[in-house]
Design a protein around this motif. Structure first.
Motif, PDB file in Angstrom:
ATOM      1  N   ALA A  19       0.837  -1.210   0.000  1.00  0.00           N
ATOM      2  CA  ALA A  19       0.000   0.000   0.000  1.00  0.00           C
ATOM      3  C   ALA A  19       0.867   1.253   0.000  1.00  0.00           C
ATOM      4  O   ALA A  19       0.600   2.203  -0.749  1.00  0.00           O
ATOM      5  CB  ALA A  19      -0.944  -0.001   1.199  1.00  0.00           C
ATOM      6  N   ALA A  20       1.921   1.270   0.797  1.00  0.00           N
ATOM      7  CA  ALA A  20       2.817   2.431   0.848  1.00  0.00           C
ATOM      8  C   ALA A  20       3.592   2.580  -0.461  1.00  0.00           C
ATOM      9  O   ALA A  20       3.812   3.702  -0.931  1.00  0.00           O
ATOM     10  CB  ALA A  20       3.779   2.311   2.032  1.00  0.00           C
ATOM     11  N   CYS A  22       2.501   1.754  -3.419  1.00  0.00           N
ATOM     12  CA  CYS A  22       1.537   2.312  -4.376  1.00  0.00           C
ATOM     13  C   CYS A  22       1.363   3.809  -4.160  1.00  0.00           C
ATOM     14  O   CYS A  22       1.261   4.571  -5.130  1.00  0.00           O
ATOM     15  CB  CYS A  22       0.199   1.578  -4.281  1.00  0.00           C
ATOM     16  SG  CYS A  22       0.286  -0.135  -4.883  1.00  0.00           S
ATOM     17  N   GLN A  23       1.366   4.260  -2.923  1.00  0.00           N
ATOM     18  CA  GLN A  23       1.251   5.686  -2.633  1.00  0.00           C
ATOM     19  C   GLN A  23       2.463   6.450  -3.159  1.00  0.00           C
ATOM     20  O   GLN A  23       2.328   7.557  -3.695  1.00  0.00           O
ATOM     21  CB  GLN A  23       1.072   5.928  -1.130  1.00  0.00           C
ATOM     22  CG  GLN A  23      -0.320   5.622  -0.634  1.00  0.00           C
ATOM     23  CD  GLN A  23      -1.378   6.424  -1.400  1.00  0.00           C
ATOM     24  OE1 GLN A  23      -1.289   7.618  -1.574  1.00  0.00           O
ATOM     25  NE2 GLN A  23      -2.397   5.714  -1.870  1.00  0.00           N
ATOM     26  N   VAL A  24       3.652   5.872  -3.023  1.00  0.00           N
ATOM     27  CA  VAL A  24       4.860   6.506  -3.556  1.00  0.00           C
ATOM     28  C   VAL A  24       4.759   6.628  -5.072  1.00  0.00           C
ATOM     29  O   VAL A  24       5.078   7.669  -5.652  1.00  0.00           O
ATOM     30  CB  VAL A  24       6.132   5.738  -3.135  1.00  0.00           C
ATOM     31  CG1 VAL A  24       7.352   6.213  -3.915  1.00  0.00           C
ATOM     32  CG2 VAL A  24       6.372   5.891  -1.631  1.00  0.00           C
ATOM     33  N   LEU A  26       2.017   6.756  -6.941  1.00  0.00           N
ATOM     34  CA  LEU A  26       1.022   7.779  -7.288  1.00  0.00           C
ATOM     35  C   LEU A  26       1.592   9.178  -7.092  1.00  0.00           C
ATOM     36  O   LEU A  26       1.384  10.064  -7.921  1.00  0.00           O
ATOM     37  CB  LEU A  26      -0.244   7.594  -6.456  1.00  0.00           C
ATOM     38  CG  LEU A  26      -1.110   6.401  -6.824  1.00  0.00           C
ATOM     39  CD1 LEU A  26      -2.189   6.166  -5.776  1.00  0.00           C
ATOM     40  CD2 LEU A  26      -1.722   6.574  -8.203  1.00  0.00           C
ATOM     41  N   SER A  27       2.327   9.389  -6.014  1.00  0.00           N
ATOM     42  CA  SER A  27       2.934  10.698  -5.756  1.00  0.00           C
ATOM     43  C   SER A  27       4.004  11.025  -6.787  1.00  0.00           C
ATOM     44  O   SER A  27       4.098  12.148  -7.268  1.00  0.00           O
ATOM     45  CB  SER A  27       3.550  10.731  -4.356  1.00  0.00           C
ATOM     46  OG  SER A  27       2.565  10.582  -3.375  1.00  0.00           O
ATOM     47  N   GLU A  35      -1.513   5.739 -11.683  1.00  0.00           N
ATOM     48  CA  GLU A  35      -2.504   4.660 -11.612  1.00  0.00           C
ATOM     49  C   GLU A  35      -2.132   3.506 -12.537  1.00  0.00           C
ATOM     50  O   GLU A  35      -2.305   2.339 -12.186  1.00  0.00           O
ATOM     51  CB  GLU A  35      -3.888   5.192 -11.935  1.00  0.00           C
ATOM     52  CG  GLU A  35      -4.461   6.056 -10.820  1.00  0.00           C
ATOM     53  CD  GLU A  35      -5.787   6.717 -11.181  1.00  0.00           C
ATOM     54  OE1 GLU A  35      -6.420   6.300 -12.168  1.00  0.00           O
ATOM     55  OE2 GLU A  35      -6.170   7.651 -10.463  1.00  0.00           O
ATOM     56  N   VAL A  38       0.785   1.710 -10.834  1.00  0.00           N
ATOM     57  CA  VAL A  38       0.272   0.930  -9.705  1.00  0.00           C
ATOM     58  C   VAL A  38      -0.405  -0.341 -10.216  1.00  0.00           C
ATOM     59  O   VAL A  38      -0.213  -1.431  -9.663  1.00  0.00           O
ATOM     60  CB  VAL A  38      -0.693   1.777  -8.843  1.00  0.00           C
ATOM     61  CG1 VAL A  38      -1.505   0.891  -7.904  1.00  0.00           C
ATOM     62  CG2 VAL A  38       0.079   2.825  -8.053  1.00  0.00           C
ATOM     63  N   HIS A  63       8.869   5.426   7.091  1.00  0.00           N
ATOM     64  CA  HIS A  63       8.011   5.732   5.946  1.00  0.00           C
ATOM     65  C   HIS A  63       8.730   5.337   4.663  1.00  0.00           C
ATOM     66  O   HIS A  63       9.904   5.677   4.479  1.00  0.00           O
ATOM     67  CB  HIS A  63       7.664   7.223   5.898  1.00  0.00           C
ATOM     68  CG  HIS A  63       6.898   7.690   7.086  1.00  0.00           C
ATOM     69  ND1 HIS A  63       5.572   7.377   7.284  1.00  0.00           N
ATOM     70  CD2 HIS A  63       7.274   8.436   8.144  1.00  0.00           C
ATOM     71  CE1 HIS A  63       5.163   7.902   8.410  1.00  0.00           C
ATOM     72  NE2 HIS A  63       6.176   8.551   8.964  1.00  0.00           N
ATOM     73  N   HIS A  92       9.384   9.337  -3.867  1.00  0.00           N
ATOM     74  CA  HIS A  92       8.435  10.382  -3.498  1.00  0.00           C
ATOM     75  C   HIS A  92       9.003  11.738  -3.921  1.00  0.00           C
ATOM     76  O   HIS A  92      10.198  12.007  -3.720  1.00  0.00           O
ATOM     77  CB  HIS A  92       8.172  10.357  -1.992  1.00  0.00           C
ATOM     78  CG  HIS A  92       7.029  11.224  -1.599  1.00  0.00           C
ATOM     79  ND1 HIS A  92       7.135  12.597  -1.493  1.00  0.00           N
ATOM     80  CD2 HIS A  92       5.740  10.914  -1.311  1.00  0.00           C
ATOM     81  CE1 HIS A  92       5.972  13.096  -1.148  1.00  0.00           C
ATOM     82  NE2 HIS A  92       5.100  12.096  -1.026  1.00  0.00           N
TER      83      HIS A  92
END
Length: 187
Positions: A19-20, A22-24, A26-27, A35, A38, A63, A92
């Protein structure tokens, strides 16, 4: 003036990190491209044709701030050489230009060498990846899974992890099923 460089460590990723990661992504890549990346990352996880896979994260204060993925590849018709594909690499935005991407690359290449991988391929920004030893693959007779537009030919790159392997073989690189979609090979 304070130094913006962060203190981070690189370690192998686990499923708990997904999950983390995927957030990186997207950022780092923005909504639309992020997307798609991901989705690729998610599809590669269960893809047995991507194995063996090496997934690394850069962690700062617990993080995840960066991620790199290497998946299995092979060169047709060559059967004696082990290859990997680097895709994707994400850091990030707040931590870019601090050496994190480069550390993920160099750590990954060192681990792949220890695992017996001979060459690593990437489709990316030539000016960036050349700093880490990648050279144009097409010029060496190693074609991508799908045709690369002539204007982007230099973006298809390779790095030998063992001396003497580049130039000894020619052929087309085949990669994991999840990344074979031609959309991943066009700009």
């Amino acid at each position: 003036m304070s130094d913006n460089r962060s203190s981070y460590t690189v370690r192998q990723a686990t499923a708990l990190d997904n999950a983390a990661i995927c957030q990186v992504m997207l950022s780092a890549f923005g909504a639309s491209e992020g997307e798609e990346i991901v989705q690729l990352f998610t599809q590669l996880q269960p893809d047995i044709t991507a194995q063996p896979m090496l997934s690394l994260v850069a962690v700062e204060e617990e993080h995840i701030v960066g991620h790199i993925l290497f998946t299995a590849a092979h060169i047709v018709p060559v059967t004696s050489m082990r290859a990997a594909l680097l895709a994707p690499l994400a850091v990030h935005p707040a931590r870019q230009n601090q050496g994190i991407g480069g550390q993920l690359i160099t750590t990954g290449l060192a681990l792949l060498l220890r695992q017996g991988v001979d060459v690593v391929f990437v489709l990316g920004y030539p000016a960036y990846y050349q700093k880490y030893g990648f050279i144009p693959a097409g010029e060496k007779g190693l074609s991508a899974p799908h045709p690369i537009l002539p204007k982007n030919a230099g973006a298809w790159m390779v790095q030998a992890l063992r001396s003497g392997v580049i130039g000894e073989v020619r052929g087309q690189v085949h990669c994991a099923e999840a990344i074979r979609d031609p959309k991943y090979w066009q700009e």
